[in-house]
Design an enzyme around this catalytic site. Sequence first.
Site, PDB file in Angstrom:
ATOM      1  N   SER A   6       1.011  -1.195  -0.084  1.00 20.53           N
ATOM      2  CA  SER A   6       0.046  -0.091  -0.029  1.00 20.53           C
ATOM      3  C   SER A   6       0.866   1.155  -0.065  1.00 20.53           C
ATOM      4  CB  SER A   6      -0.910  -0.011   1.054  1.00 20.53           C
ATOM      5  OG  SER A   6      -1.308   1.479   1.406  1.00 20.53           O
ATOM      6  N   HIS A  31      -1.344  -1.116  -4.329  1.00 23.99           N
ATOM      7  CA  HIS A  31      -2.565  -0.812  -3.629  1.00 23.99           C
ATOM      8  C   HIS A  31      -2.788   0.360  -3.299  1.00 23.99           C
ATOM      9  CE1 HIS A  31      -6.368  -2.130  -1.252  1.00 23.99           C
ATOM     10  NE2 HIS A  31      -5.824  -0.935  -0.494  1.00 23.99           N
ATOM     11  N   ASP A  33      -4.877   3.417  -1.620  1.00 29.98           N
ATOM     12  CA  ASP A  33      -5.864   3.847  -0.696  1.00 29.98           C
ATOM     13  C   ASP A  33      -6.673   5.163  -1.097  1.00 29.98           C
ATOM     14  OD1 ASP A  33      -6.374   1.465   0.864  1.00 29.98           O
ATOM     15  OD2 ASP A  33      -3.919   1.820   1.670  1.00 29.98           O
ATOM     16  N   MET A  35      -8.965   7.973  -0.024  1.00 33.57           N
ATOM     17  CA  MET A  35     -10.062   8.383   1.112  1.00 33.57           C
ATOM     18  C   MET A  35     -10.531   9.943   1.072  1.00 33.57           C
ATOM     19  SD  MET A  35      -7.695   6.710   4.329  1.00 33.57           S
ATOM     20  CE  MET A  35      -6.698   5.169   3.899  1.00 33.57           C
ATOM     21  N   HIS A  64      -8.320   1.142  -3.883  1.00 37.00           N
ATOM     22  CA  HIS A  64      -9.314   0.766  -2.874  1.00 37.00           C
ATOM     23  C   HIS A  64     -10.102   2.137  -2.429  1.00 37.00           C
ATOM     24  CE1 HIS A  64      -9.737  -0.084   1.841  1.00 37.00           C
ATOM     25  NE2 HIS A  64     -11.143  -0.137   1.180  1.00 37.00           N
ATOM     26  N   MET A  66     -12.412   4.336  -0.520  1.00 35.28           N
ATOM     27  CA  MET A  66     -13.042   4.536   0.741  1.00 35.28           C
ATOM     28  C   MET A  66     -13.723   6.055   0.619  1.00 35.28           C
ATOM     29  SD  MET A  66     -10.030   2.692   3.181  1.00 35.28           S
ATOM     30  CE  MET A  66      -8.837   3.018   2.278  1.00 35.28           C
ATOM     31  N   MET A 135     -11.694  -6.159   5.275  1.00 30.43           N
ATOM     32  CA  MET A 135     -11.007  -5.456   6.108  1.00 30.43           C
ATOM     33  C   MET A 135     -10.613  -6.019   7.256  1.00 30.43           C
ATOM     34  SD  MET A 135     -10.291  -2.643   4.409  1.00 30.43           S
ATOM     35  CE  MET A 135      -9.414  -1.627   5.544  1.00 30.43           C
ATOM     36  N   ASP A 173      -6.827  -6.428   4.155  1.00 28.91           N
ATOM     37  CA  ASP A 173      -5.974  -5.398   4.298  1.00 28.91           C
ATOM     38  C   ASP A 173      -6.219  -4.860   5.634  1.00 28.91           C
ATOM     39  OD1 ASP A 173      -5.224  -2.909   4.007  1.00 28.91           O
ATOM     40  OD2 ASP A 173      -6.599  -2.065   2.565  1.00 28.91           O
TER      41      ASP A 173
END
Length: 217
Positions: A6, A31, A33, A35, A64, A66, A135, A173
Amino acid sequence: MKIAPSILSADFANMARDIRTVQEGGADMIHVDVMDGHFVPNLTFGPGMVAAIRPVTSLPLDVHMMVDDPEQWIPAFAKAGADTMLIHVEATPHIYRAMQLIKEHGVKAGVVLNPGTSLAAIEEVLPIVDQVLIMTVNPGFGGQAFLPAMADKVARLAKMRAARDWHFAIEVDGGISDQTIASVAKAGADICVAGSYVYAEGDSPAQQINKLRVAAQ
């Protein structure tokens, strides 16, 4: 076991360098992330980051998301170069439509479950998804401690997959290290995301990735 470092734990000022380092060190995917500061209490990357790192690596980009209202971001992340988009079932009332929309953009579709969300919440989309991300921490920040109870959740999902002859990959993750990866590997996980363990602990990223592979076996 595939290892997906990540970049949340990478050096933001040297992102290209840190991505190349893990690629050369044997990573299977990157990966990312995403957000938005609303769905989770942190703010990170947008489509611009995905577009910037796409030319840097030949590895698949595992994005990913979020974010609230994730459907609005699907076209932009697909255009930016995402290979897989993972959306939280908790973030949209229309998770089936979201999975269809991702696929319409030529991207692999993944659904994500927070620790407190039951597998029953995603059962209807399991026949059409490419990945399921469990998760193993509460989402939002790197460096959290692994939640051991999530290994059982992975095992139950793997049993569901085998019983129905579904073909999605199971990803985990959160809190993944050489001390925790064995339990999810045994439970049936196919992909492990590791951020702080790869980038911020111990030896070089290549050595850390190798430790994860050895522990997973």
